[in-house]
Design a protein around this motif. Structure first.
Motif, PDB file in Angstrom:
ATOM      1  N   PHE A  16      23.020  44.101  46.164  1.00  0.00           N
ATOM      2  CA  PHE A  16      21.917  45.085  46.627  1.00  0.00           C
ATOM      3  C   PHE A  16      21.524  45.209  48.104  1.00  0.00           C
ATOM      4  O   PHE A  16      21.320  45.859  48.926  1.00  0.00           O
ATOM      5  CB  PHE A  16      20.940  45.482  45.488  1.00  0.00           C
ATOM      6  CG  PHE A  16      19.764  46.542  45.898  1.00  0.00           C
ATOM      7  CD1 PHE A  16      19.902  47.673  45.918  1.00  0.00           C
ATOM      8  CD2 PHE A  16      18.579  45.912  46.438  1.00  0.00           C
ATOM      9  CE1 PHE A  16      18.851  48.538  46.411  1.00  0.00           C
ATOM     10  CE2 PHE A  16      17.628  46.777  46.709  1.00  0.00           C
ATOM     11  CZ  PHE A  16      17.676  48.096  46.843  1.00  0.00           C
ATOM     12  N   ALA A  28      29.148  47.499  41.718  1.00  0.00           N
ATOM     13  CA  ALA A  28      29.488  48.875  42.364  1.00  0.00           C
ATOM     14  C   ALA A  28      29.056  48.750  43.693  1.00  0.00           C
ATOM     15  O   ALA A  28      30.024  49.307  44.698  1.00  0.00           O
ATOM     16  CB  ALA A  28      28.656  50.068  41.712  1.00  0.00           C
ATOM     17  N   PHE A  29      28.236  47.933  44.154  1.00  0.00           N
ATOM     18  CA  PHE A  29      27.647  47.551  45.276  1.00  0.00           C
ATOM     19  C   PHE A  29      28.998  47.080  46.393  1.00  0.00           C
ATOM     20  O   PHE A  29      28.873  47.332  47.594  1.00  0.00           O
ATOM     21  CB  PHE A  29      26.513  46.610  45.674  1.00  0.00           C
ATOM     22  CG  PHE A  29      25.205  47.556  45.055  1.00  0.00           C
ATOM     23  CD1 PHE A  29      24.511  48.413  46.085  1.00  0.00           C
ATOM     24  CD2 PHE A  29      24.605  47.080  44.136  1.00  0.00           C
ATOM     25  CE1 PHE A  29      23.475  49.179  45.477  1.00  0.00           C
ATOM     26  CE2 PHE A  29      23.409  47.989  43.550  1.00  0.00           C
ATOM     27  CZ  PHE A  29      23.092  48.821  44.552  1.00  0.00           C
ATOM     28  N   LEU A  51      21.764  52.855  38.531  1.00  0.00           N
ATOM     29  CA  LEU A  51      21.052  51.622  38.264  1.00  0.00           C
ATOM     30  C   LEU A  51      19.587  51.885  37.852  1.00  0.00           C
ATOM     31  O   LEU A  51      19.308  51.508  36.791  1.00  0.00           O
ATOM     32  CB  LEU A  51      21.500  50.600  39.138  1.00  0.00           C
ATOM     33  CG  LEU A  51      22.715  50.004  39.344  1.00  0.00           C
ATOM     34  CD1 LEU A  51      22.757  48.956  40.355  1.00  0.00           C
ATOM     35  CD2 LEU A  51      23.243  49.090  37.884  1.00  0.00           C
ATOM     36  N   SER A 106      24.084  45.220  50.626  1.00  0.00           N
ATOM     37  CA  SER A 106      24.477  46.520  51.177  1.00  0.00           C
ATOM     38  C   SER A 106      23.458  47.311  51.998  1.00  0.00           C
ATOM     39  O   SER A 106      24.008  48.001  52.881  1.00  0.00           O
ATOM     40  CB  SER A 106      24.744  47.584  49.835  1.00  0.00           C
ATOM     41  OG  SER A 106      25.204  48.635  49.849  1.00  0.00           O
ATOM     42  N   TRP A 144      27.591  51.452  34.155  1.00  0.00           N
ATOM     43  CA  TRP A 144      27.162  51.139  35.626  1.00  0.00           C
ATOM     44  C   TRP A 144      27.006  49.758  35.439  1.00  0.00           C
ATOM     45  O   TRP A 144      26.376  49.006  34.845  1.00  0.00           O
ATOM     46  CB  TRP A 144      26.334  52.050  36.225  1.00  0.00           C
ATOM     47  CG  TRP A 144      26.710  52.349  37.675  1.00  0.00           C
ATOM     48  CD1 TRP A 144      26.317  51.804  38.752  1.00  0.00           C
ATOM     49  CD2 TRP A 144      27.723  53.498  38.129  1.00  0.00           C
ATOM     50  NE1 TRP A 144      26.728  52.503  39.926  1.00  0.00           N
ATOM     51  CE2 TRP A 144      27.492  53.421  39.599  1.00  0.00           C
ATOM     52  CE3 TRP A 144      28.471  54.545  37.340  1.00  0.00           C
ATOM     53  CZ2 TRP A 144      28.478  54.310  40.150  1.00  0.00           C
ATOM     54  CZ3 TRP A 144      29.008  55.245  38.154  1.00  0.00           C
ATOM     55  CH2 TRP A 144      29.027  55.126  39.708  1.00  0.00           C
ATOM     56  N   SER A 145      27.215  49.276  36.805  1.00  0.00           N
ATOM     57  CA  SER A 145      26.990  47.694  37.004  1.00  0.00           C
ATOM     58  C   SER A 145      26.730  47.426  38.378  1.00  0.00           C
ATOM     59  O   SER A 145      27.000  48.243  39.314  1.00  0.00           O
ATOM     60  CB  SER A 145      28.253  46.890  36.498  1.00  0.00           C
ATOM     61  OG  SER A 145      29.320  46.895  37.593  1.00  0.00           O
ATOM     62  N   TRP A 146      26.030  46.214  38.802  1.00  0.00           N
ATOM     63  CA  TRP A 146      25.903  45.814  40.001  1.00  0.00           C
ATOM     64  C   TRP A 146      27.085  45.534  40.937  1.00  0.00           C
ATOM     65  O   TRP A 146      27.014  45.260  42.236  1.00  0.00           O
ATOM     66  CB  TRP A 146      25.099  44.537  40.219  1.00  0.00           C
ATOM     67  CG  TRP A 146      23.717  44.867  39.412  1.00  0.00           C
ATOM     68  CD1 TRP A 146      23.313  44.664  38.145  1.00  0.00           C
ATOM     69  CD2 TRP A 146      22.509  45.383  40.060  1.00  0.00           C
ATOM     70  NE1 TRP A 146      22.112  45.075  37.931  1.00  0.00           N
ATOM     71  CE2 TRP A 146      21.528  45.414  39.215  1.00  0.00           C
ATOM     72  CE3 TRP A 146      22.196  45.713  41.385  1.00  0.00           C
ATOM     73  CZ2 TRP A 146      20.138  45.666  39.489  1.00  0.00           C
ATOM     74  CZ3 TRP A 146      20.893  46.089  41.806  1.00  0.00           C
ATOM     75  CH2 TRP A 146      19.758  46.172  40.947  1.00  0.00           C
ATOM     76  N   LEU A 161      27.370  55.910  49.232  1.00  0.00           N
ATOM     77  CA  LEU A 161      27.353  55.082  48.015  1.00  0.00           C
ATOM     78  C   LEU A 161      26.183  54.223  47.660  1.00  0.00           C
ATOM     79  O   LEU A 161      26.016  54.025  46.464  1.00  0.00           O
ATOM     80  CB  LEU A 161      28.557  54.175  48.430  1.00  0.00           C
ATOM     81  CG  LEU A 161      29.886  54.899  48.777  1.00  0.00           C
ATOM     82  CD1 LEU A 161      31.156  53.951  49.205  1.00  0.00           C
ATOM     83  CD2 LEU A 161      30.426  55.240  47.173  1.00  0.00           C
ATOM     84  N   ASN A 188      24.594  54.312  44.005  1.00  0.00           N
ATOM     85  CA  ASN A 188      24.478  53.128  43.074  1.00  0.00           C
ATOM     86  C   ASN A 188      23.088  52.878  42.634  1.00  0.00           C
ATOM     87  O   ASN A 188      22.903  52.644  41.409  1.00  0.00           O
ATOM     88  CB  ASN A 188      25.162  51.858  43.719  1.00  0.00           C
ATOM     89  CG  ASN A 188      26.436  51.950  44.071  1.00  0.00           C
ATOM     90  OD1 ASN A 188      27.299  52.320  43.203  1.00  0.00           O
ATOM     91  ND2 ASN A 188      27.000  51.524  44.986  1.00  0.00           N
ATOM     92  N   THR A 189      21.976  53.107  43.521  1.00  0.00           N
ATOM     93  CA  THR A 189      20.629  52.629  43.329  1.00  0.00           C
ATOM     94  C   THR A 189      20.254  53.872  42.228  1.00  0.00           C
ATOM     95  O   THR A 189      19.594  53.524  41.265  1.00  0.00           O
ATOM     96  CB  THR A 189      19.990  52.983  44.558  1.00  0.00           C
ATOM     97  OG1 THR A 189      20.511  52.160  45.403  1.00  0.00           O
ATOM     98  CG2 THR A 189      18.508  52.541  44.370  1.00  0.00           C
ATOM     99  N   PHE A 197      33.098  51.395  35.136  1.00  0.00           N
ATOM    100  CA  PHE A 197      31.715  52.216  34.901  1.00  0.00           C
ATOM    101  C   PHE A 197      31.974  53.089  33.947  1.00  0.00           C
ATOM    102  O   PHE A 197      31.486  54.209  34.053  1.00  0.00           O
ATOM    103  CB  PHE A 197      31.410  52.845  36.209  1.00  0.00           C
ATOM    104  CG  PHE A 197      31.510  51.955  37.504  1.00  0.00           C
ATOM    105  CD1 PHE A 197      30.820  50.958  37.426  1.00  0.00           C
ATOM    106  CD2 PHE A 197      32.229  52.517  38.715  1.00  0.00           C
ATOM    107  CE1 PHE A 197      30.928  49.890  38.801  1.00  0.00           C
ATOM    108  CE2 PHE A 197      32.066  51.849  39.801  1.00  0.00           C
ATOM    109  CZ  PHE A 197      31.476  50.455  39.949  1.00  0.00           C
TER     110      PHE A 197
END
Length: 420
Positions: free
Chosen positions: A112, A39-40, A85, A115, A35-37, A77, A81-82, A384
């Motif tokens: 982040f 995704a936001f 991560l 979002s 997973w990575s940032w 979402l 994501n939060t 991801f």
């Protein structure tokens, strides 16, 4: 010294897995590690849909229901994501730290906060009118956002500028490090929409909005200047970087939108405080000057949009594993698209309203295509999704001597005599 060693032998398939054996990694672990940032932007693109839809001139009730659906999808979402991560930071702290320090992936960390900004706007648009939350709660969210933007942007700027960067690899997406502070002005005028102009707190929100909008715009403007130098040096951005060209629309577009809306709020706030004639005409001057500045910035945003569109299809890679970068086609364009509607109302020119409606439809179509392709890429494991070896390098790091001791029987059984 630590080393990853992979063992493959048909004579021990039924034995318990050795350290470093890929059979010890499950799908969930690979997802968390991978997973990575990045995704936001998916959530921000989802927020772009309901933010642009909310600005449509003709706004029937079913449209509000559709916007509310996207609002809740955006929150889902954001929580996903939060959570992922957070699990990554707990289970694979070295990977989490690498992502933050990475000169490319690290620039997505401030998203982040962005979002979270789309959630605040959605809360103002849909939770306040329904009576679920009030002005006090929104005012608190405003200061939480300001705190988060400062707390995230400055440390990330320190990390990013602590290393040299090649201008030949520069992309407007690097301006994400400043975006949260620039968006304070956008959040401010949304918050002022639910505060009474006579409220003492309204003036503070207005001034803070102007302060951070100016800070954010001029800092990102420096990035845009470097972007033009990069284009003159290497030509149009290609590959996955071609998506980043649309990020250049964000600073002038959102600043134009914020200036007009903050100017409208300034006129109302100063008029409400004009008991002694001290603020006569100040609010009107701010508003009228904001329209002039916004119109010029709007032109710059439209230029960058066209500048990104014309070479896009010929430069971008059509690879499904690079689909996350394509979300830059959505949220950076929200600022100038909604400014188009405001200019139509101000100058009573129907052409602006027609263009706004067309662009909102295109945003919705783009979201549908990107969301479908993102789900497909996720299903195929193209995004991801870390390799088993990467996960095991993170989770199982034994000294080389310890690994060799555990593998000694296997090596003995496979040993052969080689000629000298």
């Amino acid at each position: 010294m630590y080393q990853f060693v992979e063992i493959a032998s048909t004579s021990r398939l039924n034995d318990p897995p050795l350290p470093g054996d890929v059979r010890t990694v499950n799908c969930f672990q690979r997802r968390i590690h991978g997973w990575s940032w990045q995704a936001f932007p998916i959530g921000m693109g989802t927020g772009a849909v309901y933010v642009t839809l909310a600005a449509l001139r003709n706004h029937p009730a079913p449209l509000t229901t559709l916007e509310t659906f996207f609002y809740f999808l955006n929150m889902a979402l954001f929580l996903l994501n939060t959570t992922m991560l957070s699990l990554q930071a707990f289970m694979y702290p070295r990977q989490a730290w690498r992502l933050i320090q990475d000169p490319v992936k690290g620039i997505f960390v401030p998203l982040f906060v962005l979002s979270f900004a789309t959630i605040i706007i959605g809360t103002i648009n849909y939770a306040v009118p329904s009576g679920h939350v009030g002005a006090e709660f929104i005012y608190t969210l405003f200061w939480i956002y300001v705190t988060l933007s400062v707390a995230v942007c400055f440390p990330m700027l320190m990390i990013w500028f602590n290393k040299p960067h090649d201008i030949r690899q520069f992309t407007p997406a690097y301006a994400f490090l400043i975006f949260p502070m620039m968006l304070v002005g956008v959040i401010a005028f949304n918050v002022l929409g639910v505060l009474d102009p006579q409220d003492e707190r309204a003036l503070g929100v207005l001034l803070v909005g102007y302060f951070f909008q100016g800070l954010g715009f001029f800092m990102t403007f420096f990035y845009l200047c470097i972007y033009m130098v990069r284009v003159m040096t290497t030509g149009f951005l290609d590959g996955h970087q071609a998506n980043g060209a649309f990020v250049a629309c964000g600073p002038p577009g959102f600043t134009a939108l914020a200036l007009i809306k903050l100017g409208q709020s300034a006129e109302a706030i100063f008029s409400a405080r004009d008991d002694e004639g001290l603020y006569e005409d100040i609010g009107l001057i701010w508003y009228q000057s904001s329209i002039l500045a916004a119109l010029m910035l709007y032109g710059l945003a439209v230029f960058f949009f066209i500048f990104g569109v014309l070479p896009y299809w010929f430069k971008v890679h059509k690879h499904l594993n690079e689909i996350l970068g394509c979300w830059a086609l959505t949220f950076p364009n929200v600022g100038w698209i909604n400014t188009t509607r405001l200019l139509g109302d101000i100058f009573h020119i129907r052409f602006f309203n027609v263009v706004h409606t067309i662009m909102v439809i295109l945003i919705c179509i783009t979201w549908s295509v990107l969301f479908s392709l993102t789900v497909l890429a996720f299903w195929r494991g193209l995004i991801f999704n870390a390799t088993p070896e990467d996960v095991l390098q993170e989770a199982t790091r034994l000294p080389v001597g310890d690994i060799e001791k555990q593998q000694l029987p296997l090596r003995s059984s496979l040993s052969v005599n080689l000629p000298n």
